[in-house]
Every structure is written in C-alpha cells, then in structure tokens.
Design a protein around this motif. Sequence first.
Motif, PDB file in Angstrom:
ATOM      1  N   VAL A  42       1.132  -6.471   6.132  1.00  0.00           N
ATOM      2  CA  VAL A  42       1.432  -5.623   4.976  1.00  0.00           C
ATOM      3  C   VAL A  42       1.569  -6.474   3.724  1.00  0.00           C
ATOM      4  O   VAL A  42       1.048  -6.119   2.653  1.00  0.00           O
ATOM      5  N   SER A  43       2.245  -7.602   3.837  1.00  0.00           N
ATOM      6  CA  SER A  43       2.408  -8.459   2.661  1.00  0.00           C
ATOM      7  C   SER A  43       1.068  -9.036   2.212  1.00  0.00           C
ATOM      8  O   SER A  43       0.818  -9.158   1.006  1.00  0.00           O
ATOM      9  N   CYS A  92      -0.865  -6.260   0.391  1.00  0.00           N
ATOM     10  CA  CYS A  92      -0.324  -6.103  -0.966  1.00  0.00           C
ATOM     11  C   CYS A  92      -0.762  -7.263  -1.860  1.00  0.00           C
ATOM     12  O   CYS A  92      -1.111  -7.054  -3.028  1.00  0.00           O
ATOM     13  N   PHE A 100      -4.439  -6.703  -2.934  1.00  0.00           N
ATOM     14  CA  PHE A 100      -4.611  -5.743  -4.015  1.00  0.00           C
ATOM     15  C   PHE A 100      -4.058  -6.277  -5.333  1.00  0.00           C
ATOM     16  O   PHE A 100      -4.601  -5.997  -6.400  1.00  0.00           O
ATOM     17  N   ALA A 101      -2.986  -7.067  -5.277  1.00  0.00           N
ATOM     18  CA  ALA A 101      -2.466  -7.688  -6.492  1.00  0.00           C
ATOM     19  C   ALA A 101      -3.476  -8.679  -7.062  1.00  0.00           C
ATOM     20  O   ALA A 101      -3.671  -8.743  -8.285  1.00  0.00           O
TER      21      ALA A 101
END
Length: 147
Positions: free
Chosen positions: A39-40, A43, A46-47
């Motif tokens: 999950v990290s 994220c 996408f960042a």
Amino acid sequence: MLSPLELLIPFIILVLISLPLVNVFRGKTSVKSAKVRMVSHICLFFALVLGTVFFSATKAYAAETADVADKMAGSIGQGLGFIAAALSTGLSALGAGIAVAAAAPAAIGAFSENKENFGKSMIFVALGEGVAIYGLLISIFIIFMKL
C-alpha cells in the motif's frame, strides 16, 4: 536530446521504490507487513506520477519560445488526456482482476458441487472481465478525442 541525468533519474526512482520489497519477495516478512509495504509503495508510485506531471508542467512553463501559449495548451491537454486514458485502462484492469480473483474460485467451487451451475457461474466471471473491456473502450475514446 535527453541528458544522462534525465535518463538515470527514472532508473534510480524505480530502484528506490522496489528496494524495500526485496524482503517481501524472499519471504522474510509477514503478510501484514507485506500488505502495508505494498500500500505504501502504491501511494508512493502515485505521488511520483503526480510529481512528474507537476515537474513537467512547471518545466513547460519555463520554456522560452515565441508562441509558448499555443504549444503548452495543446501539449498539456494532450498529455493529460493520455494520462486519463492510461488511468482508465489501468484501474479498470485492476478492478477486473479483483473481480475475477473473487468470482473464479467461487465458480469453480459451485461447478464442482453441481455440474449444472457452470453457465451461471461463468456469467459472473465474464462480467468481471467485461469491466476491463469497458475501461479499454473509454481509453480509446479519450485518445481519439485528443488527436
């Protein structure tokens, strides 16, 4: 022409994103820890995509040409259209994968209990795969609208 630094930066970013997952692939971490890491990393991905879009947009604004406004309007709009097409295809394929991952084992279980359930269970699997086709069609429409 791209400088060597511009060619090296994406490779470094890719290595930095995938480096913490080495222990996950070796099986040295727990499932919960692996989920948190995935999950990290999603994220972070996408960042980085948003940061790349922002960086390229600010770099485009700094260009010094005679008709900057005409070139930027077409290129940024077209680029965002391609990003939208990629997101519609990618996210619909991800959703279809999740749907098929849930429906296919259930279909196999229903079929193994009763042979007459084959047609009913395959409909649910095909509906999950249809989501990816719809996303692909939307991305094709977006690309042809931008050309």
